[in-house]
Design an enzyme around this catalytic site. Structure first.
Site, PDB file in Angstrom:
ATOM      1  N   GLY A 225       2.689  -1.232   4.317  1.00 45.80           N
ATOM      2  CA  GLY A 225       2.724   0.153   4.115  1.00 45.80           C
ATOM      3  C   GLY A 225       4.454   0.827   3.755  1.00 45.80           C
ATOM      4  N   GLY A 226       4.843   1.408   4.796  1.00 45.23           N
ATOM      5  CA  GLY A 226       6.146   1.926   4.604  1.00 45.23           C
ATOM      6  C   GLY A 226       7.321   1.237   3.787  1.00 45.23           C
TER       7      GLY A 226
ATOM      8  N   HIS B 165      -9.618   1.076   4.564  1.00 47.55           N
ATOM      9  CA  HIS B 165      -8.043   1.228   5.357  1.00 47.55           C
ATOM     10  C   HIS B 165      -8.674   2.005   6.439  1.00 47.55           C
ATOM     11  CE1 HIS B 165      -4.125   2.534   6.393  1.00 47.55           C
ATOM     12  NE2 HIS B 165      -3.966   1.408   5.747  1.00 47.55           N
TER      13      HIS B 165
ATOM     14  N   GLY C 125       2.055   2.410  10.677  1.00 47.65           N
ATOM     15  CA  GLY C 125       3.031   3.642  10.816  1.00 47.65           C
ATOM     16  C   GLY C 125       3.908   3.891  11.830  1.00 47.65           C
TER      17      GLY C 125
ATOM     18  N   ASN D  85       1.158  -1.081  -0.034  1.00 44.73           N
ATOM     19  CA  ASN D  85       0.068   0.084   0.021  1.00 44.73           C
ATOM     20  C   ASN D  85       0.735   1.381   0.107  1.00 44.73           C
ATOM     21  OD1 ASN D  85      -1.706   2.129   0.488  1.00 44.73           O
ATOM     22  ND2 ASN D  85      -2.282   1.259   2.550  1.00 44.73           N
ATOM     23  N   TRP D  86       0.992   1.780  -1.090  1.00 43.55           N
ATOM     24  CA  TRP D  86       1.913   2.919  -1.266  1.00 43.55           C
ATOM     25  C   TRP D  86       1.219   4.212  -0.662  1.00 43.55           C
ATOM     26  CZ3 TRP D  86       4.573   2.874  -6.926  1.00 43.55           C
ATOM     27  CH2 TRP D  86       5.034   1.550  -7.242  1.00 43.55           C
ATOM     28  N   LYS D  87       0.095   4.127  -0.185  1.00 44.47           N
ATOM     29  CA  LYS D  87      -0.513   5.421   0.336  1.00 44.47           C
ATOM     30  C   LYS D  87      -0.302   6.525  -0.743  1.00 44.47           C
ATOM     31  CE  LYS D  87      -0.297   3.116   4.654  1.00 44.47           C
ATOM     32  NZ  LYS D  87       0.064   3.433   6.208  1.00 44.47           N
TER      33      LYS D  87
ATOM     34  N   SER E 252       3.410  -1.984  10.163  1.00 46.96           N
ATOM     35  CA  SER E 252       4.665  -2.010  10.383  1.00 46.96           C
ATOM     36  C   SER E 252       5.247  -3.252  10.221  1.00 46.96           C
ATOM     37  CB  SER E 252       5.147  -1.425  12.094  1.00 46.96           C
ATOM     38  OG  SER E 252       4.817  -0.034  12.258  1.00 46.96           O
TER      39      SER E 252
ATOM     40  N   GLU F 224      -5.479  -5.186  10.412  1.00 49.96           N
ATOM     41  CA  GLU F 224      -4.632  -3.872  10.565  1.00 49.96           C
ATOM     42  C   GLU F 224      -4.679  -3.187  11.927  1.00 49.96           C
ATOM     43  OE1 GLU F 224      -2.431  -2.778   6.747  1.00 49.96           O
ATOM     44  OE2 GLU F 224      -4.292  -1.581   6.955  1.00 49.96           O
TER      45      GLU F 224
ATOM     46  N   GLU G 292      -6.983   4.512   7.614  1.00 52.77           N
ATOM     47  CA  GLU G 292      -6.862   6.012   7.304  1.00 52.77           C
ATOM     48  C   GLU G 292      -8.086   6.602   6.596  1.00 52.77           C
ATOM     49  OE1 GLU G 292      -2.966   5.699   5.545  1.00 52.77           O
ATOM     50  OE2 GLU G 292      -2.348   5.144   7.272  1.00 52.77           O
TER      51      GLU G 292
HETATM   52  P1  PGA Z   1       2.777   0.420   7.640  1.00 55.60           P
HETATM   53  O1  PGA Z   1       1.270   0.657   6.852  1.00 55.60           O
HETATM   54  O2  PGA Z   1       3.325  -0.880   7.090  1.00 55.60           O
HETATM   55  O3  PGA Z   1       3.738   1.654   7.171  1.00 55.60           O
HETATM   56  O4  PGA Z   1       2.567   0.377   8.817  1.00 55.60           O
HETATM   57  C1  PGA Z   1       0.337  -0.533   6.582  1.00 55.60           C
HETATM   58  C2  PGA Z   1      -0.805  -0.052   6.142  1.00 55.60           C
HETATM   59  O5  PGA Z   1      -1.505   1.004   6.554  1.00 55.60           O
HETATM   60  O6  PGA Z   1      -1.345  -0.811   5.331  1.00 55.60           O
END
Ligand code: PGA
Length: 251
Positions: free
Chosen positions: A234-235, A94, A172, A9-11, A213, A166, A96
């Site tokens: 994500g990251g 998600h 994050g 997930n590149w956000k 994470s 999640e 977010e």
């Molecule tokens: P993260 O994000 O790996 O940066 O914690 C995961 C996600 O939100 O899908």
């Protein structure tokens, strides 16, 4: 047997030019990892450009969100049909999106049903906040999110569903959950909720990813768990580390 799935997930990261560069960095190595389904989810702006680079790599493409309506006066939105032209997957619900853009179990459910109608595999995110975790509400919250988010999905389509657990406090933050904790939520909360909806046999076929994470270092601990069928990353999906995570899923 459930094929492991590792999705990035590149956000809201990477311009189109940067997205192309990242695919150049990741593509060859990801292609060589064959026992795992690999998916990248760039911003919608880059979907067309990335789709043009993925041919023959075996890497799937996903959007990060979409509207449930097929067309019309919804300024700023993209429709299931637009996503389906280039993608096979779509991340829905998600945390977010829930936290910053007012998404609810009800809107997530509309989007899940729209994904089903469009022939897209939804990666449906669930997970408790830190306050809910500390109050011991994880099971109740996640159970509700699964039941409400997936209600009305056809039994025939259900095996294609992907659920991503999640915990919001792990996203994050660098504070990943543990393999043991993820396994207990997947095994004791999510899979039983899927069984309530679709029956035990179908529930066994549905992949449940862990997200929050995930790194090249901790991925193996999660993938060693029998009910952790992959990861939503994500990251670390913005770096060559994503290759390490996909490799860990293949082991
Ligand atoms: P993260 O994000 O790996 O940066 O914690 C995961 C996600 O939100 O899908």
């Amino acid at each position: 047997m459930r094929t492991p799935l590792v999705a990035g997930n590149w956000k809201m990261n990477k311009t189109v030019a940067e997205a192309r560069e990242l695919i150049m960095v990741l593509g060859g190595d990801l292609k060589s990892i064959t026992e795992v389904e690999k998916v990248v989810c760039p911003p919608s702006m880059s979907l067309v450009a990335v789709a043009n680079l993925l041919g023959g790599t075996g890497i799937g493409l996903g959007a990060q969100n979409m509207h449930w309506e097929e067309k019309g006066a919804f300024t700023g939105e993209i429709s299931p049909g637009m996503v389906r032209e280039f993608c096979q997957y779509v991340i829905l619900g998600h945390s977010e999106r829930r936290q910053y853009f007012g998404e609810t179990d009800q809107s997530v459910n509309k989007k899940v049903l729209a994904a089903q109608a469009a022939g897209l595999v939804p990666i449906v995110c669930v997970g408790e906040t830190l306050a809910q975790y500390e109050a011991g509400e994880t099971a109740a919250v996640v159970h509700r999110q699964v039941l409400a988010g997936l209600q009305g999905v056809d039994a025939a389509f259900a095996p294609k569903l992907v659920v991503a657990y999640e915990p919001v406090w792990a996203i994050g933050t660098g504070k990943a959950s543990s393999g043991e904790n993820a396994e207990s939520v997947h095994r004791d909360v999510i899979r039983p909720a899927l069984a309530e909806l679709f029956g035990a046999q179908t529930a066994e076929a549905i992949r449940i990813l862990y997200g929050g994470s995930v790194t090249g270092v901790n991925a193996a601990e999660f993938f060693a768990q029998p009910n952790v069928d992959g990861a939503l990353v994500g990251g670390a999906s913005l770096k060559p580390e994503f290759i390490e995570i996909a490799r860990a899923a293949a082991r």
